[in-house]
Write a protein that holds these residues in place. Structure first.
Motif, PDB file in Angstrom:
ATOM      1  N   GLU A 148       0.767  -1.210  -0.120  1.00 52.55           N
ATOM      2  CA  GLU A 148       0.150  -0.090   0.047  1.00 52.55           C
ATOM      3  C   GLU A 148       0.779   1.311  -0.005  1.00 52.55           C
ATOM      4  O   GLU A 148       0.659   2.149  -0.709  1.00 52.55           O
ATOM      5  CB  GLU A 148      -1.010   0.191   1.383  1.00 52.55           C
ATOM      6  CG  GLU A 148      -1.817   1.186   1.393  1.00 52.55           C
ATOM      7  CD  GLU A 148      -2.960   0.959   0.018  1.00 52.55           C
ATOM      8  OE1 GLU A 148      -3.508   2.046  -0.199  1.00 52.55           O
ATOM      9  OE2 GLU A 148      -3.234   0.012  -0.328  1.00 52.55           O
ATOM     10  N   VAL A 149       1.861   1.071   0.839  1.00 53.47           N
ATOM     11  CA  VAL A 149       2.876   2.306   1.107  1.00 53.47           C
ATOM     12  C   VAL A 149       3.476   2.525  -0.366  1.00 53.47           C
ATOM     13  O   VAL A 149       3.692   3.816  -0.836  1.00 53.47           O
ATOM     14  CB  VAL A 149       3.610   2.389   2.057  1.00 53.47           C
ATOM     15  CG1 VAL A 149       4.780   3.525   1.976  1.00 53.47           C
ATOM     16  CG2 VAL A 149       2.878   2.093   3.354  1.00 53.47           C
ATOM     17  N   PHE A 150       4.296   1.537  -0.714  1.00 56.95           N
ATOM     18  CA  PHE A 150       4.984   1.759  -2.040  1.00 56.95           C
ATOM     19  C   PHE A 150       4.176   2.197  -3.080  1.00 56.95           C
ATOM     20  O   PHE A 150       4.795   2.778  -3.832  1.00 56.95           O
ATOM     21  CB  PHE A 150       5.730   0.550  -2.397  1.00 56.95           C
ATOM     22  CG  PHE A 150       6.976   0.101  -1.531  1.00 56.95           C
ATOM     23  CD1 PHE A 150       7.982   1.215  -1.479  1.00 56.95           C
ATOM     24  CD2 PHE A 150       7.218  -1.066  -0.764  1.00 56.95           C
ATOM     25  CE1 PHE A 150       9.054   0.965  -0.505  1.00 56.95           C
ATOM     26  CE2 PHE A 150       7.987  -1.202  -0.002  1.00 56.95           C
ATOM     27  CZ  PHE A 150       9.268  -0.247   0.207  1.00 56.95           C
ATOM     28  N   SER A 151       2.912   1.461  -3.269  1.00 59.50           N
ATOM     29  CA  SER A 151       2.050   1.878  -4.667  1.00 59.50           C
ATOM     30  C   SER A 151       1.819   3.359  -4.430  1.00 59.50           C
ATOM     31  O   SER A 151       1.265   3.845  -5.611  1.00 59.50           O
ATOM     32  CB  SER A 151       0.836   0.817  -4.785  1.00 59.50           C
ATOM     33  OG  SER A 151       0.060   1.298  -3.522  1.00 59.50           O
ATOM     34  N   GLN A 152       1.687   3.883  -3.227  1.00 58.30           N
ATOM     35  CA  GLN A 152       1.200   5.410  -3.182  1.00 58.30           C
ATOM     36  C   GLN A 152       2.496   6.346  -3.345  1.00 58.30           C
ATOM     37  O   GLN A 152       2.236   7.188  -3.888  1.00 58.30           O
ATOM     38  CB  GLN A 152       0.632   5.543  -1.817  1.00 58.30           C
ATOM     39  CG  GLN A 152      -0.811   4.911  -1.625  1.00 58.30           C
ATOM     40  CD  GLN A 152      -1.396   5.248  -0.500  1.00 58.30           C
ATOM     41  OE1 GLN A 152      -1.007   6.311   0.229  1.00 58.30           O
ATOM     42  NE2 GLN A 152      -2.394   4.297   0.082  1.00 58.30           N
ATOM     43  N   HIS A 153       3.485   5.721  -2.903  1.00 58.95           N
ATOM     44  CA  HIS A 153       4.615   6.874  -2.592  1.00 58.95           C
ATOM     45  C   HIS A 153       6.033   6.338  -3.722  1.00 58.95           C
ATOM     46  O   HIS A 153       6.742   7.314  -3.426  1.00 58.95           O
ATOM     47  CB  HIS A 153       4.879   6.922  -1.109  1.00 58.95           C
ATOM     48  CG  HIS A 153       3.905   7.318  -0.340  1.00 58.95           C
ATOM     49  ND1 HIS A 153       3.487   8.626  -0.241  1.00 58.95           N
ATOM     50  CD2 HIS A 153       3.154   6.656   0.523  1.00 58.95           C
ATOM     51  CE1 HIS A 153       2.467   8.783   0.693  1.00 58.95           C
ATOM     52  NE2 HIS A 153       2.334   7.645   1.132  1.00 58.95           N
ATOM     53  N   GLY A 154       5.883   5.161  -3.972  1.00 58.96           N
ATOM     54  CA  GLY A 154       7.174   4.877  -4.730  1.00 58.96           C
ATOM     55  C   GLY A 154       8.283   4.519  -3.714  1.00 58.96           C
ATOM     56  O   GLY A 154       8.047   4.756  -2.461  1.00 58.96           O
ATOM     57  N   PHE A 155       9.322   4.124  -4.258  1.00 56.77           N
ATOM     58  CA  PHE A 155      10.382   3.548  -3.395  1.00 56.77           C
ATOM     59  C   PHE A 155      11.014   4.589  -2.693  1.00 56.77           C
ATOM     60  O   PHE A 155      11.118   4.362  -1.439  1.00 56.77           O
ATOM     61  CB  PHE A 155      11.325   2.580  -4.295  1.00 56.77           C
ATOM     62  CG  PHE A 155      12.450   2.228  -3.481  1.00 56.77           C
ATOM     63  CD1 PHE A 155      12.407   1.025  -2.306  1.00 56.77           C
ATOM     64  CD2 PHE A 155      13.786   2.830  -3.241  1.00 56.77           C
ATOM     65  CE1 PHE A 155      13.453   0.690  -1.637  1.00 56.77           C
ATOM     66  CE2 PHE A 155      14.796   2.433  -2.469  1.00 56.77           C
ATOM     67  CZ  PHE A 155      14.724   1.266  -1.611  1.00 56.77           C
ATOM     68  N   ARG A 156      11.371   5.588  -3.342  1.00 56.41           N
ATOM     69  CA  ARG A 156      11.992   6.724  -2.969  1.00 56.41           C
ATOM     70  C   ARG A 156      11.150   7.477  -1.545  1.00 56.41           C
ATOM     71  O   ARG A 156      11.592   8.027  -0.496  1.00 56.41           O
ATOM     72  CB  ARG A 156      12.490   7.740  -3.805  1.00 56.41           C
ATOM     73  CG  ARG A 156      13.687   6.979  -4.660  1.00 56.41           C
ATOM     74  CD  ARG A 156      13.868   8.144  -5.883  1.00 56.41           C
ATOM     75  NE  ARG A 156      14.745   7.604  -6.765  1.00 56.41           N
ATOM     76  CZ  ARG A 156      15.358   8.076  -7.711  1.00 56.41           C
ATOM     77  NH1 ARG A 156      14.642   9.287  -8.196  1.00 56.41           N
ATOM     78  NH2 ARG A 156      16.127   7.496  -8.579  1.00 56.41           N
ATOM     79  N   GLY A 157       9.743   7.589  -2.086  1.00 62.36           N
ATOM     80  CA  GLY A 157       8.958   8.356  -1.301  1.00 62.36           C
ATOM     81  C   GLY A 157       8.562   7.548   0.092  1.00 62.36           C
ATOM     82  O   GLY A 157       7.945   8.267   1.063  1.00 62.36           O
ATOM     83  N   ALA A 158       8.455   6.345   0.088  1.00 61.09           N
ATOM     84  CA  ALA A 158       8.181   5.527   1.298  1.00 61.09           C
ATOM     85  C   ALA A 158       9.208   5.488   2.419  1.00 61.09           C
ATOM     86  O   ALA A 158      10.308   5.548   1.970  1.00 61.09           O
ATOM     87  CB  ALA A 158       7.714   3.977   0.513  1.00 61.09           C
ATOM     88  N   THR A 159       8.752   5.351   3.380  1.00 61.29           N
ATOM     89  CA  THR A 159       9.746   5.186   4.739  1.00 61.29           C
ATOM     90  C   THR A 159       9.298   4.014   5.536  1.00 61.29           C
ATOM     91  O   THR A 159       8.168   3.705   5.576  1.00 61.29           O
ATOM     92  CB  THR A 159       9.650   6.581   5.534  1.00 61.29           C
ATOM     93  OG1 THR A 159       8.336   6.492   6.212  1.00 61.29           O
ATOM     94  CG2 THR A 159       9.865   7.716   4.753  1.00 61.29           C
TER      95      THR A 159
END
Length: 210
Positions: free
Chosen positions: A30-41
């Motif tokens: 869910e997090v990666f699909s929304q924010h991408g790898f760089r934007g996810a934490t």
């Protein structure tokens, strides 16, 4: 889509460990699909999973490890429809079946599609080895099958590679640009997918029929 990860390092041994691993991967998707790898934490993933960050790190040592586990599981499922294209089947019907399988995946698994798209847009830093290896080999194999059909006069002449690329772009569009489509069409639920199914089947059938 149930992603079966190739777990780095420690394997889950108990029911609780297995459940927590699946929870982390679901939250990460869910997090990666929304924010991408760089934007996810890691903090975002831990919060979405309902776990503490130290607990999350017990299962995965880094954000890279979580992302890699998701991608490893995703690649197999994502490539299965292309693998199902049979050289001894009816050429037009085999391609149409592939188109419709990909469209159905866009409807059923939009987060997985966006996870993959985000990775590609960022230059595929974590999966270039798979693109240049497993994916490239499969595309070359199926391109050779399509080229054989063309030489036999079973389908109209086309560039096999760009045919495959066109199928990817026209089907995955319905997942990756879902907000844009819904903003224009305002469909009830997923009603537009049936329209897309008819359109794409007609488009590729007319293109490929000799």
């Amino acid at each position: 889509m149930r992603i079966e990860p190739k777990m780095p390092g420690r394997q889950p041994r108990t029911r609780i460990q297995k459940k927590n691993t699946e929870t982390i991967l679901e939250a990460a998707l869910e997090v990666f699909s929304q924010h991408g790898f760089r934007g996810a934490t890691l903090d975002q993933i831990a919060k979405a999973a309902g776990l503490s960050k130290p607990n999350l790190l017990y299962y995965f040592p880094s954000k890279v490890a979580i992302h890699r586990a998701l991608i490893d599981g995703l690649m197999k499922t994502w490539l299965d429809p292309l693998r199902e294209m049979k050289a001894d089947g009816d050429p037009v019907e085999e391609v149409i079946a592939y188109v419709l399988r990909k469209l159905e995946m866009a409807r059923e698994f939009p987060r997985e599609s966006r996870l993959f798209a985000n990775e590609i847009v960022q230059g595929a830093p974590n999966i270039m080895d798979k693109i240049e290896g497993e994916l490239k080999n499969l595309v070359e194999e199926k391109a050779a099958v399509i080229e054989g059909w063309i030489e036999q006069g079973k389908i109209a002449p086309c560039n096999p590679y760009h045919l495959i690329f066109s199928i990817w772009s026209t089907t995955q569009h319905y997942a990756d640009f879902d907000a844009q489509i819904r903003g224009i069409l305002h469909p009830e639920g997923d009603a537009h997918f049936e329209q897309a199914r008819h359109h794409l089947e007609t488009l590729f059938r007319r293109m490929l029929t000799p």
